[in-house]
Scaffold this motif. Structure first.
Motif, PDB file in Angstrom:
ATOM      1  N   VAL A  94       0.818  -1.212   0.000  1.00  0.00           N
ATOM      2  CA  VAL A  94       0.000   0.000   0.000  1.00  0.00           C
ATOM      3  C   VAL A  94       0.850   1.261   0.000  1.00  0.00           C
ATOM      4  O   VAL A  94       0.784   2.079  -0.931  1.00  0.00           O
ATOM      5  N   PHE A  95       1.641   1.455   1.039  1.00  0.00           N
ATOM      6  CA  PHE A  95       2.395   2.704   1.161  1.00  0.00           C
ATOM      7  C   PHE A  95       3.661   2.425   1.955  1.00  0.00           C
ATOM      8  O   PHE A  95       3.605   1.966   3.104  1.00  0.00           O
ATOM      9  N   ASP A  96       4.805   2.689   1.342  1.00  0.00           N
ATOM     10  CA  ASP A  96       6.093   2.453   1.995  1.00  0.00           C
ATOM     11  C   ASP A  96       6.531   3.749   2.683  1.00  0.00           C
ATOM     12  O   ASP A  96       7.181   4.603   2.084  1.00  0.00           O
ATOM     13  N   TYR A  97       6.177   3.884   3.948  1.00  0.00           N
ATOM     14  CA  TYR A  97       6.472   5.114   4.675  1.00  0.00           C
ATOM     15  C   TYR A  97       7.953   5.256   5.003  1.00  0.00           C
ATOM     16  O   TYR A  97       8.393   6.323   5.435  1.00  0.00           O
ATOM     17  N   GLU A  98       8.751   4.238   4.791  1.00  0.00           N
ATOM     18  CA  GLU A  98      10.180   4.333   5.026  1.00  0.00           C
ATOM     19  C   GLU A  98      10.953   4.720   3.766  1.00  0.00           C
ATOM     20  O   GLU A  98      12.152   4.976   3.838  1.00  0.00           O
ATOM     21  N   ALA A  99      10.285   4.753   2.624  1.00  0.00           N
ATOM     22  CA  ALA A  99      10.934   5.139   1.372  1.00  0.00           C
ATOM     23  C   ALA A  99      10.861   6.649   1.204  1.00  0.00           C
ATOM     24  O   ALA A  99      10.305   7.376   2.042  1.00  0.00           O
ATOM     25  N   THR A 100      11.420   7.122   0.108  1.00  0.00           N
ATOM     26  CA  THR A 100      11.416   8.562  -0.183  1.00  0.00           C
ATOM     27  C   THR A 100      10.821   8.815  -1.562  1.00  0.00           C
ATOM     28  O   THR A 100      10.880   7.950  -2.447  1.00  0.00           O
ATOM     29  N   GLY A 101      10.281   9.994  -1.743  1.00  0.00           N
ATOM     30  CA  GLY A 101       9.780  10.407  -3.044  1.00  0.00           C
ATOM     31  C   GLY A 101       8.656   9.522  -3.548  1.00  0.00           C
ATOM     32  O   GLY A 101       7.816   9.021  -2.794  1.00  0.00           O
ATOM     33  N   LEU A 102       8.673   9.302  -4.857  1.00  0.00           N
ATOM     34  CA  LEU A 102       7.618   8.523  -5.487  1.00  0.00           C
ATOM     35  C   LEU A 102       7.665   7.053  -5.118  1.00  0.00           C
ATOM     36  O   LEU A 102       6.683   6.328  -5.329  1.00  0.00           O
ATOM     37  N   ARG A 103       8.790   6.598  -4.565  1.00  0.00           N
ATOM     38  CA  ARG A 103       8.881   5.196  -4.168  1.00  0.00           C
ATOM     39  C   ARG A 103       7.891   4.870  -3.056  1.00  0.00           C
ATOM     40  O   ARG A 103       7.554   3.710  -2.841  1.00  0.00           O
ATOM     41  N   ARG A 104       7.400   5.884  -2.361  1.00  0.00           N
ATOM     42  CA  ARG A 104       6.428   5.636  -1.302  1.00  0.00           C
ATOM     43  C   ARG A 104       5.104   5.097  -1.854  1.00  0.00           C
ATOM     44  O   ARG A 104       4.447   4.274  -1.218  1.00  0.00           O
ATOM     45  N   VAL A 105       4.707   5.580  -3.012  1.00  0.00           N
ATOM     46  CA  VAL A 105       3.414   5.168  -3.569  1.00  0.00           C
ATOM     47  C   VAL A 105       3.550   4.037  -4.578  1.00  0.00           C
ATOM     48  O   VAL A 105       2.544   3.556  -5.104  1.00  0.00           O
ATOM     49  N   ARG A 106       4.769   3.617  -4.843  1.00  0.00           N
ATOM     50  CA  ARG A 106       4.947   2.528  -5.806  1.00  0.00           C
ATOM     51  C   ARG A 106       4.256   1.239  -5.363  1.00  0.00           C
ATOM     52  O   ARG A 106       3.701   0.516  -6.206  1.00  0.00           O
ATOM     53  N   GLY A 242       8.835   4.481 -14.457  1.00  0.00           N
ATOM     54  CA  GLY A 242       9.178   4.114 -13.088  1.00  0.00           C
ATOM     55  C   GLY A 242       8.151   3.223 -12.413  1.00  0.00           C
ATOM     56  O   GLY A 242       8.389   2.724 -11.305  1.00  0.00           O
ATOM     57  N   PHE A 243       7.024   3.015 -13.062  1.00  0.00           N
ATOM     58  CA  PHE A 243       5.953   2.209 -12.495  1.00  0.00           C
ATOM     59  C   PHE A 243       5.481   1.191 -13.525  1.00  0.00           C
ATOM     60  O   PHE A 243       5.559   1.439 -14.730  1.00  0.00           O
TER      61      PHE A 243
END
Length: 412
Positions: A94-106, A242-243
């Motif tokens: 769902v959501f990677d809260y430990e990532a940065t930028g657009l990688r959070r919503v990937r 990127g997706f």
């Protein structure tokens, strides 16, 4: 009958109901499960999996050795192991809260991507279930649909839009014809669709495996894998390179809307539902039940074939015998979990897509075996297949009954 009446069924006319005292079929009982029952089944599956996650954790096992002296250590280690597993599953799906930028919503886009073939195949099975046909052949229908899309994608040189549309249509037609075999045999000989579609799954697997060794699909090389489909035949990406989310997700949602219209607003869908509710009453009303069997399987197989096309044209870009994976079998649970309604099927497919997308991170970060996802799915299948058991175990269901709520199951 006017032209409008021939296209749209009266929404106020329900399909024939079972006669008083007539026992509903097992499939109807499962499909009539309330949302309370389904929600509780999912929660029970997560709880059961939590026990396995904790039991397999090394720290929990160590703390169990001195439980009676310090029970808090065992409870803390168990909670930590379960929380880490499900939090990383959430981050991967769902959501990677430990990532940065657009990688959070990937992660959420990966969930949507993984759900696409499940939506298509689940919709196909849902049409069959609501029509009283227990189609177990989505696995084979997905595979032959993928083979048809691959053949068009690697053989012809066409403009972008035309090439994609032709590949998708090929998948739909081949999937429909493959499932139509079971419908035809049931209509002409009364052959059980469960047995026939299971047999067709095996035939489809070995047929595609063979075709991948011939010039028809392999077209060079020694490995049993097709070349990559032409770029003009692939689903375009929705969010850039990127997706992996592609246009197939939008097509799947449109297919869900189309299935809703078919089953709820068209005369053909009314006949499908009438046969599913009561074949004898439908036959007495003048509906050609045997023809409905064939038409239902054609629609179901075509939708499953679209799922195979989405997997090849949107995600994998090439065909292998393992391309279908467990899509067809997971779609059975998706359709049942979604009560064979379009909206429910889409939501259930997203749930299973989340389990698929999040399990790799759960294994690498939390050390939880990826097989735990299979346990969750299998437990959901078990509980959905036994709605009376879930109703008896569900405290929520009992509380709802106290306040006067009656599910569709109870009203039936």
């Amino acid at each position: 009958m006017t032209a409008t009446e021939s296209l749209v069924a009266p929404s106020a006319a329900p399909p024939p109901a079972p006669a008083p005292g007539e026992r509903r079929s097992y499939l109807q009982q499962v499909l009539d499960s309330s949302w309370v029952t389904i929600t509780f089944a999912i929660l029970m599956a997560l709880v059961a999996s939590s026990v396995l996650i904790a039991a397999a954790n090394a720290e929990v096992q160590a703390a169990a050795g001195y439980f009676f002296s310090r029970p808090g250590d065992l409870l803390g280690a168990a909670w930590s192991s379960v929380f880490d597993a499900y939090s990383t599953l959430f981050r991967g799906a769902v959501f990677d809260y430990e990532a940065t930028g657009l990688r959070r919503v990937r992660p959420i886009t990966e969930t949507m991507t993984a759900s696409v073939p499940l939506i298509f195949a689940g919709l196909g099975l849902a049409v069959g279930f609501r029509s009283g046909l227990f189609n177990i052949g989505a696995q084979g229908q997905v595979l032959v649909g993928a083979a048809g899309a691959t053949f068009v994608g690697i053989t012809f040189a066409l403009p972008p839009v035309v090439h994609l549309v032709l590949a998708v249509l090929a998948a739909f037609v081949i999937g429909a014809l493959w499932a139509g075999i079971a419908g035809f045999l049931k209509a002409r000989t009364g052959a059980n669709e469960v047995i026939v579609t299971i047999m067709l799954n095996s035939i489809a697997f070995y047929l595609v495996s063979y075709l991948l060794t011939t010039s028809l699909l392999r077209q060079g090389g020694s490995r049993p894998i097709s070349p990559a489909v032409a770029q003009t035949a692939t689903y375009p990406l929705l969010l850039g390179p990127g997706f992996r989310l592609h246009l197939g997700f939008v097509v799947a949602l449109l297919a869900a809307v189309a299935v809703w219209w078919l089953m709820e607003r068209s005369v053909l869908g009314f006949r499908f539902r009438a046969v599913g509710a009561n074949q004898s009453a439908a036959r007495t009303a003048g509906i050609k039940v045997n023809l409905v069997f064939v038409l239902v399987m054609l629609v179901a197989g075509g939708l499953a074939g679209l799922g195979g096309a989405a997997q090849v044209l949107g995600t994998d870009k090439s065909l292998q015998a393992s391309t279908a994976g467990s899509i067809g079998f997971d779609a059975i649970t998706v359709a049942l979990l979604g009560r064979s309604t379009p909206l429910g099927t889409v939501l259930a497919a997203l749930l299973f897509g989340a389990l698929r997308a999040g399990s790799p991170l759960m294994q690498t970060s939390a050390g939880t075996p990826i097989d735990i996802v299979q346990v969750i799915q299998a437990t959901i299948v078990l509980l959905i297949a036994a709605p009376p058991l879930v109703r008896e175990l569900s405290l929520v269901h009992r509380l709802a009954a106290l306040f006067g709520y009656k599910s569709q199951e109870a009203r039936s």
